[in-house]
Design an enzyme around this catalytic site. Sequence first.
Site, mmCIF file in Angstrom:
data_model
loop_
_atom_site.group_PDB
_atom_site.id
_atom_site.type_symbol
_atom_site.label_atom_id
_atom_site.label_comp_id
_atom_site.label_asym_id
_atom_site.label_seq_id
_atom_site.Cartn_x
_atom_site.Cartn_y
_atom_site.Cartn_z
ATOM 1 N N GLN A 20 0.799 -1.218 0.000
ATOM 2 C CA GLN A 20 0.000 0.000 0.000
ATOM 3 C C GLN A 20 0.838 1.277 0.000
ATOM 4 O OE1 GLN A 20 -2.688 -1.649 3.347
ATOM 5 N NE2 GLN A 20 -4.074 -0.397 2.131
ATOM 6 N N ARG A 77 3.897 0.185 12.965
ATOM 7 C CA ARG A 77 3.614 -1.135 12.414
ATOM 8 C C ARG A 77 3.715 -1.063 10.891
ATOM 9 N NH1 ARG A 77 -1.934 -3.744 10.960
ATOM 10 N NH2 ARG A 77 -1.238 -5.835 10.446
ATOM 11 N N HIS A 123 1.138 -9.200 4.754
ATOM 12 C CA HIS A 123 -0.058 -8.356 4.614
ATOM 13 C C HIS A 123 -0.535 -8.442 3.160
ATOM 14 C CE1 HIS A 123 -2.220 -4.668 6.499
ATOM 15 N NE2 HIS A 123 -2.804 -4.893 5.337
ATOM 16 N N ASN A 310 -7.681 -5.822 14.522
ATOM 17 C CA ASN A 310 -8.022 -4.750 13.592
ATOM 18 C C ASN A 310 -9.511 -4.508 13.692
ATOM 19 O OD1 ASN A 310 -5.387 -4.755 12.761
ATOM 20 N ND2 ASN A 310 -5.809 -5.385 10.646
ATOM 21 N N TYR A 312 -12.830 -1.614 12.777
ATOM 22 C CA TYR A 312 -13.260 -0.386 12.117
ATOM 23 C C TYR A 312 -14.725 -0.018 12.321
ATOM 24 C CZ TYR A 312 -8.898 -0.470 9.444
ATOM 25 O OH TYR A 312 -7.577 -0.454 9.089
HETATM 26 C C1 PNW Z 1 -7.892 -3.533 6.436
HETATM 27 N N1 PNW Z 1 -13.928 -5.090 4.529
HETATM 28 O O1 PNW Z 1 -8.599 -4.163 5.430
HETATM 29 C C2 PNW Z 1 -6.453 -3.751 6.005
HETATM 30 O O2 PNW Z 1 -5.675 -4.441 6.943
HETATM 31 C C3 PNW Z 1 -5.777 -2.542 5.466
HETATM 32 O O3 PNW Z 1 -4.739 -2.935 4.616
HETATM 33 C C4 PNW Z 1 -6.794 -1.646 4.800
HETATM 34 O O4 PNW Z 1 -6.213 -0.589 4.117
HETATM 35 C C5 PNW Z 1 -7.721 -1.166 5.891
HETATM 36 O O5 PNW Z 1 -8.345 -2.242 6.557
HETATM 37 C C6 PNW Z 1 -8.808 -0.223 5.394
HETATM 38 O O6 PNW Z 1 -9.632 -0.878 4.479
HETATM 39 C C7 PNW Z 1 -9.934 -4.333 5.291
HETATM 40 O O7 PNW Z 1 -14.357 -4.967 3.355
HETATM 41 C C8 PNW Z 1 -10.448 -4.181 4.017
HETATM 42 O O8 PNW Z 1 -14.691 -5.454 5.465
HETATM 43 C C9 PNW Z 1 -11.756 -4.443 3.769
HETATM 44 C C10 PNW Z 1 -12.577 -4.859 4.797
HETATM 45 C C11 PNW Z 1 -12.073 -5.013 6.076
HETATM 46 C C12 PNW Z 1 -10.744 -4.751 6.311
#
Ligand code: PNW
Length: 479
Positions: A20, A77, A123, A310, A312
């Site tokens: 990335q 990280r 990754h 992780n 979100y």
């Molecule tokens: C994570 N989803 O990925 C990754 O670890 C990172 O590399 C990425 O840039 C970051 O989150 C933001 O997207 C995800 O679709 C990507 O649920 C997609 C999903 C979840 C995590």
Amino acid sequence: MSSTTLPADFLWGFATASYQIEGAAHEGGRGDSIWDTFCNIPGKIADGSNGDVACDSYHRWKEDIELLKSLGAKAYRFSISWSRVIPLGGRYDPLNQEGLRFYQDLVDELVKADITPMVTLFHWDLPQALYDRYGGFLDREEYVKDYVHFAEVMFEALGPKVRHWITYNEPWCSSILGYSIGQFAPGHTSDCTKSNVGNSSTEPWIVGHNILVAHGAAVKLYREKFKANQQGQIGITLNGDWTEPWDANDPADVAAAQRKLEFSIGWFADPIYKGDYPSSMRDQLGERLPRFTEEERELVQGSNDFYGMNHYTADYIKHLSDTARPDDFSGNGEILKDNKEGVSIGPETQSPWLRPHAIGFRKLLGWISNRYGRPTIYVTENGTSVKGESQLPVEQAIHDEFRCQYFRDYIEALVQARNEDGVDVQGYMAWSLLDNFEWAEGYETRFGVVYVDFARNQERRVKDSAKVVADTFTRLCRG
Ligand code: PNW
């Protein structure tokens, strides 16, 4: 300790990943990864872009370290590009000293700056040559041996200075996005409108299993050969959204929300902490879900020194009444952003899957802590995109109040989980240090706390959110 402080040694910082940010995809002896290949397939990346240049961190890594220093970060990280170190990937293939040197220099400078390096071995950027040679993750024998060899090369090269190792980032994404939906490299799926390779009903479960075994085998090697001298810790990083029932009064939705957690988090964490897959997965998937041999179980069970988390967002889950489809990976529930009353789980962002819901972070920290016997947790990613950010001129984009509020709320939830709920969380890495190549979304979606001007020579500009993260932790850790 007061309820609003963190210990002085709480490990906070920022995260990135090799493909990335590095760029220099065809420089310094690097071999292709499955992402280089995937980006070349028309239609796979939203803006038709790739990681050839990205943030150009292969050349600007010193500037990145200066940014980390200026923010007072305690940790950074980052991940290793396997094909930069072993261009063809395999255990009999030549090493690329120039690639190895890049990571050694990076670690040396971080340590000099008093920033703790946290290294992710994998990754998502699998060497393309291993995919071509034997199908990558699908070949347990070959893949596990090659991965363990790669891990050993890195333990040897960086081990003396690295005390935090992550074997894999988000195996759920490699398995489901890579082998069920086909949205990520290598793009396998049963959906023949997207690809003519793959079997969504079997491959993701095999891939997940083989990654778990490879993780366990690398941990065993680290513990037997390196840990005593290097004094490090090693674990895996799992992604997972919090879930709420779509209809809180419907026991079937409550059960489906729990099943979704088991299908996404328990899939990997149950074998590691309890020795087998969740029974809800066995019940639904039957023999499509591989079984652990005794030898594999021994490798996998107990293989985490810490839990890498992780996180979100959160979802509402609505149960499905019919028998699960063969390509279901959610535990037979519908994943929704609005509940029965039409209330959204949180405000929209640039990412369709991501809506802030900070209380879910606190709840999920508690769920993991309870289910797995209060492991030490490092939050290895947390952050958000902002709707429309890429359309903004840089002078506006750097005032990212939406992201600032996200971090304030999520960090508060973390402090509450730790200080009020007794969760043993010892670190936090914001995603991401830089705006970067956001996989299938290309450069249209930004996650950085530092703006990167991709049209103007990858120039970096610190956003407000970087200061919010830094100031918040500096204040909290002072006590
Ligand atoms: C994570 N989803 O990925 C990754 O670890 C990172 O590399 C990425 O840039 C970051 O989150 C933001 O997207 C995800 O679709 C990507 O649920 C997609 C999903 C979840 C995590």
